[in-house]
Write an enzyme that holds these catalytic residues in place. Structure first.
Site, short mmCIF file in Angstrom:
data_model
loop_
_atom_site.label_atom_id
_atom_site.label_comp_id
_atom_site.label_asym_id
_atom_site.label_seq_id
_atom_site.Cartn_x
_atom_site.Cartn_y
_atom_site.Cartn_z
N ASP A 3 4.84 53.59 -33.04
CA ASP A 3 4.64 52.68 -33.87
C ASP A 3 3.79 53.37 -34.96
O ASP A 3 2.74 53.84 -34.39
CB ASP A 3 4.01 51.27 -33.37
CG ASP A 3 5.14 50.48 -32.57
OD1 ASP A 3 6.43 50.99 -32.68
OD2 ASP A 3 4.48 49.53 -32.16
N HIS A 20 9.01 48.02 -39.40
CA HIS A 20 7.75 47.50 -38.95
C HIS A 20 7.16 46.54 -39.66
O HIS A 20 5.96 46.25 -39.42
CB HIS A 20 6.82 48.57 -38.33
CG HIS A 20 5.90 48.45 -37.15
ND1 HIS A 20 6.32 47.46 -36.01
CD2 HIS A 20 4.68 48.67 -36.86
CE1 HIS A 20 5.37 47.45 -35.26
NE2 HIS A 20 4.51 47.98 -35.55
N HIS A 63 2.65 44.61 -41.20
CA HIS A 63 2.77 44.24 -39.88
C HIS A 63 2.27 42.73 -39.71
O HIS A 63 1.18 42.78 -39.14
CB HIS A 63 1.56 45.14 -39.31
CG HIS A 63 1.53 45.50 -37.79
ND1 HIS A 63 0.74 44.75 -36.99
CD2 HIS A 63 2.07 46.44 -37.32
CE1 HIS A 63 0.90 45.24 -35.72
NE2 HIS A 63 1.63 46.31 -35.96
N HIS A 76 1.75 55.28 -29.66
CA HIS A 76 1.11 54.85 -31.07
C HIS A 76 0.94 56.40 -31.60
O HIS A 76 0.11 57.05 -31.11
CB HIS A 76 0.02 53.99 -30.98
CG HIS A 76 0.26 52.53 -30.85
ND1 HIS A 76 0.59 51.81 -29.66
CD2 HIS A 76 0.73 51.67 -31.77
CE1 HIS A 76 0.88 50.76 -30.08
NE2 HIS A 76 0.97 50.46 -31.05
#
Length: 261
Positions: free
Chosen positions: A81, A132, A136, A230
């Site tokens: 991510d 994504h 966010h 991440h």
């Protein structure tokens, strides 16, 4: 041999985003109760348990490769991510290139905007770039119009800024979802990708450490795992090469999300 060639082709293929979005009224009857994705680790390398409030498979959503898990096939999926850049993504890309391992990077529009060259490199080196959203967002909190704009806007910007099409995969920010958002996401042409492996790696001021990451993978790897990492994590950057080496030594293959079905 044919099957292996198919998998290699599948890894590098960018499938089109097929939009079948309905009018807003079609989604109004769907439950919009906000859920937050969770999973339960298995100490014996079995598949993780998960939130089963909704049968996510009805919405083309995945947290695990169920087919691989049932056959005990040693395959895993690396996903990252990317909300912003913290100086580690290119180091991770170097390792993935060296080890010939594919991954999917879920990016926000703001990430692409600030890191066009890195987003291009992801695609040029055979990785997938997934959605994504623009900012966010918490998807269940947003209107039909806002969700459509956040998803389509991120995908459109990817093509505009890099020249590469976004891959048809979406990770809901913070793992927040509802039946309504899953249905809209599906009709926009995206598969929703949750995860069966993850740990607290996103706080840059409270990192778990390289040894923790390596040990976590040693304890909890499992067949068909979709792994969430991440890109901002110094621990992930330091551990990634060893994690990959250990999984390969266990006989695992790293696959592209294109193999999910």
């Amino acid at each position: 041999m044919f099957d292996q060639c198919r998998k290699v082709f599948c890894r590098y293929q960018t499938y089109p985003i097929e939009n079948h979005l309905k009018e807003k009224e079609a989604y109004q009857s769907l439950d919009n109760t906000k859920l937050s994705w969770w999973f339960r680790r298995d100490m014996n390398h079995g598949p993780s348990g998960c939130d089963d409030t909704i049968d996510i498979s009805e919405y083309d959503a995945y947290y695990l490769d169920q087919n691989a898990s049932k056959k005990n096939e040693k395959v895993v999926y690396l996903t990252f991510d990317c909300g912003y850049e913290n100086g580690y993504t290119e180091q991770m890309l170097d390792i993935l290139k060296k080890e010939d391992v594919p991954a999917c990077f879920f990016v926000t529009q703001t990430y692409i905007r600030d890191n066009v060259a890195i987003a291009k490199r992801m695609k040029e080196e055979g990785h997938q770039v997934g959605n994504h959203t623009i900012y966010h967002i918490c998807m269940p909190d947003k209107s039909y119009e806002e969700i459509v704009q956040e998803v389509n806007g991120c995908a459109d910007y990817m093509k505009e800024a890099t020249g590469y099409a976004m891959d048809p995969y979406l990770r809901p920010p913070c793992g927040e979802y509802s039946a309504r958002t899953l249905a809209i996401t599906q009709d926009l042409g995206f598969k929703t990708i949750f995860w069966s492996m993850a740990y607290m790696d996103f706080d840059v001021n409270n990192q778990p450490g390289v040894d923790f990451v390596i040990d976590h993978f040693n304890k909890y790897h499992h067949s068909g795992a979709i792994i969430l990492m991440h890109n901002v994590s110094s621990s992930n950057a330091g551990a990634l090469e060893k994690v990959i080496a250990n999984l390969k030594a266990e006989g695992y293959r790293f696959a592209s999300l294109n193999e999910l079905q």
